[in-house]
Design a protein around this motif. Structure first.
Motif: not given
Length: 448
Positions: A5, A76, A80, A160-162, A301, A305
């Motif tokens: 992140t 995603s 994110a 979605g978490t990268g 993402a 984010t």
């Protein structure tokens, strides 16, 4: 803060985007190649089988786009933005919500094509042996479509978490499985019977199941930033996915409907061999979707984010850098196809009318592929921002120009050339509208 992140929020944009995009781009190309592999093997069964697959392909690609690019983008984006705002509990609860939504949508898609498939393909101008081939293939791939929705849902959760690498490697495993499995089931070998075109469908279903199982295992293992946890279903979390995914689904339906209706126009005007040529040419246009998604997944993402963390300027710069990269790649592919169309079409057949129609399409529409790629990449970035109005409006205009203008062109000129010119104009309009809207800062303008 998780290091992944932190990278999305702080690392230099262009290198980060390339770092995230290359595995995603690799896997999207690998996934798209599954259709090309199947088409090449099915072409050995004759023109009826090739035409049958050509009319099923837009619907199957629509399902892929809905599950991976549309609802997948909503999944995603929601995860994110939750991680960017440090709402970790909500991000983990979204895993269950995403799975539940995708199961429902997958079952709905199966029902539509299993019940109405014959009527849909008949309306596209096919009959006889081509229609029989279409139904054999369609019943298998759409019978297992819930597996596609689950596979793409799990991949979208992880993206979605990268993390782009795990979905990429998993889907590449599926392609490795498909390459020998497809001809094995189509033509048979030893005790395994030849299933014909239906065998190609079974190969897709089995490889999809394998990839989905690998992705689900990764999430359940606890190695993913977000985990699968049982929790009460909440409307606010479902809405967080659906408010992006549902609009994106409408846009994806517009894209697939454009190809379906254009295929019907070509079939009604010039017959089945022309449909095979147009369908084979359009496969290259659809290949622009995974090319754009190679960068689009990371853009969801990155943008999501950064917007979740309140870094609006960085989110916009990421979108514009990604759009420029995708334009350059897709325009290059389109120009090469326009100059040497037979190099692509000859991979799938040698029928003179098929080659003639496909060549005419690629020479006219190919140079507009860059605008299609530009619009698609910024469509994915808009998913990350949670702002989908202009991609929706651009999709409506593309549909109107392609189908309304194409129908009028056929009525006035009786020439497929002018129909294809309308398709090219529609792609230019689509990309230009979305790029202008994003660059002008419409994501961040407050309603009065």
């Amino acid at each position: 803060m998780n290091p992944r992140t932190r990278m999305l929020l702080q690392a230099p944009l262009a290198p980060t985007l390339v770092k995230l995009a290359w595995p995603n781009l690799l896997v999207m190309l690998a996934q798209a190649s599954t259709g090309l592999i199947e088409t090449w093997w099915v072409s050995h069964l004759g023109s009826d089988a090739l035409t049958g697959m050509a009319v099923v392909f837009p619907g199957f690609m629509m399902m892929q786009m809905l599950s991976a690019g549309a609802m997948g983008g909503g999944i995603s984006s929601a995860i994110a933005r939750a991680l960017g705002a440090r709402r970790t509990a909500d991000a983990e609860a979204l895993v269950l919500h995403a799975t539940f939504i995708n199961i429902l949508l997958g079952l709905t898609g199966s029902a539509i094509f299993l019940i109405f498939g014959r009527a849909i393909y008949t309306s596209m101008g096919v009959s006889g042996g081509a229609l029989d081939a279409a139904m054999q293939y369609s019943n298998v791939v759409f019978g297992g479509s819930v597996l596609v929705w689950l596979m793409n849902g799990f991949a979208s959760i992880i993206r979605g978490t990268g993390n782009m690498l795990v979905p990429s490697l998993s889907i590449c495993i599926g392609v490795v499985i498909l390459i020998p499995l497809s001809p094995l089931l189509i033509f048979g070998w030893g005790p395994i019977p030849a299933l014909g075109i239906a065998g190609g469908g079974w190969a897709v279903v089995l490889s999809t199941f394998t990839v989905g199982a690998v992705l689900a295992g990764y999430i359940l293992s606890g190695r993913c930033i977000v985990h699968f946890k049982w929790a009460p279903l909440r409307w606010d979390l479902s809405a967080d996915i659906l408010r992006v995914g549902a609009i994106a689904a409408v846009i994806s339906l517009q894209t697939s409907l454009t190809v379906l209706l254009t295929t019907a126009l070509v079939g009604g005007f010039a017959g089945g061999d022309a449909v095979a040529g147009f369908g084979t040419g359009v496969r290259l246009e659809f290949l622009m979707v995974p090319l754009a998604f190679g960068f689009g997944g990371p853009l969801v993402a990155l943008v999501g984010t950064n917007i979740g963390a309140g870094q609006e300027d960085r989110a916009l710069r990421a979108a514009l850098i990604g759009g420029a990269m995708v334009f350059a790649i897709t325009e290059t592919v389109g120009l090469i196809a326009a100059i040497w169309p037979a190099a692509w079409l000859g991979l799938f057949g040698s029928d003179p009318q098929m080659i003639e129609t496909g060549s005419a399409y690629l020479r006219i529409v190919g140079p507009a592929y860059g605008f299609f790629g530009l619009g698609l990449s910024l469509y994915f970035a808009s998913q990350g921002a949670g702002k989908m109005l202009f991609p929706l409006l651009a999709g409506v205009l593309r549909l109107l120009i392609s189908i309304g203008g194409g129908w009028l062109a056929l009525r006035l000129t009786g020439s497929l050339t002018w129909l294809f010119a309308c398709l090219a104009l529609a792609l230019v309009t689509y990309g230009t509208i979305i790029a202008t809207a994003v660059a002008s800062g419409t994501w961040f303008k407050k309603a009065n």
